[in-house]
Scaffold this active site. Structure first.
Site, PDB file in Angstrom:
ATOM      1  N   ASN A  65       0.848  -1.192   0.000  1.00 57.17           N
ATOM      2  CA  ASN A  65       0.000   0.000   0.000  1.00 57.17           C
ATOM      3  C   ASN A  65       0.884   1.242   0.000  1.00 57.17           C
ATOM      4  OD1 ASN A  65       0.643   0.709   2.838  1.00 57.17           O
ATOM      5  ND2 ASN A  65      -0.560  -1.127   3.311  1.00 57.17           N
ATOM      6  N   PHE A 111      -4.565   3.209  14.661  1.00 52.52           N
ATOM      7  CA  PHE A 111      -4.749   4.208  13.609  1.00 52.52           C
ATOM      8  C   PHE A 111      -5.780   3.693  12.617  1.00 52.52           C
ATOM      9  CE2 PHE A 111      -1.091   6.065  15.422  1.00 52.52           C
ATOM     10  CZ  PHE A 111      -0.935   7.340  14.902  1.00 52.52           C
TER      11      PHE A 111
END
Length: 398
Positions: A208, A323
């Site tokens: 990613n 997160f």
């Protein structure tokens, strides 16, 4: 952070004085107020006007100037400073400081100082390593003065060895470390950062866009605030911060295993990484060719371990911060993740907002705590956000 800090910069007569204006520049960009004292020898290398321009204040160079409003110069400067930094520091000024000689403005201010002092030596290798200079530096260190290391390089005199002054960036970093309150002293932080990669074959992988910048910023600030920091990082292209233990990994399984090694002794686990949720079920040891029986258009996937959820279920004393990078319904998804993974708080941002993406140096985030209270933050640097996150963790400890 150096905003509103009062830095008194001493400049002495060495060739490394050409770096002193850059130190001023970086300090002022970080919000510090800078005043400069120059020795007579320093003025042979750079002009007071240069330092006055870069610092935004008058440059001090005389011990016996006429008093203004009965303000005794060397005493008022010593009182004013949060920290005194001498860069460059020659063998001469180090000798004066160590032996109580105060025959010019800088050495007199040092004698009258009541603040922290950092000295950045710069000199020939043989001068640096001479018995007299080594004794003087040890004397200063024993008194609590911070004497920085030097770099090995080709010196101005063409000798090769130690004696080159640290870069302006490194010196400012040391100033920041010195002035940062150590509210996490004795605490063990484990921080994950960056992406993971999941190999398909020796050439291809799934990953990613995570840059690791947020996790690295948190690690850097936690270390400056006194924590013992282990940073577990996937592949990144950014400078490794000064931490106690840096662990480089590739896959999500690697990250899971490494977190497990440090989790029991951790006081805080901060999951700032973006590990891949899935990995290819089959790995080809050879590069997959277009005419291969392996169909790259239909890669079969299997789930990776959920690191935050697993260790959230195992925590005892640990504070766990997660997160969430979302593009829609950010609060709803973040709250769901907070509860399902047994986190103490979660930092969420909308990745499609300008200034909040993976590779940016800024972020726009919200913090949600266990009581589902939301605190929104405007755009700020990732270093600034790191301190906001750490401030919340500090409150949890207290």
């Amino acid at each position: 952070m150096l905003k509103n800090k009062k830095i008194l910069l001493g400049v002495t007569g060495g060739i490394a004085a050409y770096k002193s204006p850059a130190i001023c520049s970086i300090l002022r960009k970080q919000g510090a107020e800078v005043k400069v004292i120059m020795t007579e020898a320093a003025k042979k290398f750079i002009s007071p006007l240069t330092m006055q321009t870069m610092s935004g204040n008058i440059c001090y160079d005389q011990l016996f100037n006429q008093l203004t409003n009965m303000d005794v110069g060397h005493i008022s400067l010593a009182k004013w400073a949060d920290i005194i930094v001498v860069a460059p520091a020659t063998a001469n000024i180090i000798g004066k400081f160590a032996n109580g000689i105060s025959d010019d403005l800088l050495s007199t201010v040092f004698m009258a100082s009541r603040s922290k002092v950092i000295i950045a030596p710069a000199m020939n290798t043989y001068m640096l390593n001479s018995p007299a200079n080594q004794k003087n530096m040890k004397t200063l260190k024993d008194r609590g003065i911070i004497v920085l290391d030097t770099e090995k390089d080709v010196l101005a005199c063409k000798d090769v060895g130690e004696g080159k002054m640290l870069s302006p960036k490194e010196i400012v970093d040391e100033i920041d470390t010195c002035l940062t309150a150590k509210d996490f002293e004795g605490k063990n932080f484990v921080i994950t950062a960056g992406p993971t990669i999941e190999p398909i074959d020796p050439v291809r992988f799934l990953s990613n866009h995570s840059s690791g910048k947020m996790g690295y910023a948190i690690a850097r600030r936690a270390k400056k605030r006194g924590a013992n920091v282990t940073l577990i990082s996937g592949p990144t292209n950014i400078e490794i911060p000064k931490v106690d233990n840096f662990v480089r990994i590739k896959t999500t399984q690697d990250m899971f295993d490494q977190v497990g090694k440090y989790f029991d002794n951790a006081d805080v686990l901060i999951k700032a990484a973006a590990p891949a949720d899935y990995k290819p079920k089959y790995y080809s040891k050879e590069k997959i060719k277009k005419n291969s029986s392996y169909d790259l258009n239909n890669i079969e996937l299997e789930k990776n371990p959920d690191i935050a959820k697993y260790y959230g279920s195992k925590k005892s004393k640990q504070i766990i911060v997660g997160f969430a990078a979302e593009s829609t319904n950010i609060y709803e998804y973040a709250k769901e993740k907070l509860n399902s993974k047994n986190l103490d708080m979660i930092v969420v941002n909308n990745i499609v907002r300008e200034g909040a993406g993976f590779s940016a140096d800024t972020n726009i985030a919200s913090i949600i705590d266990k009581n589902l209270k939301i605190e929104d933050f405007n755009i700020m640097t990732k270093i600034e956000l790191a301190d906001k996150i750490l401030n919340r963790i500090s409150k949890l400890f207290s």
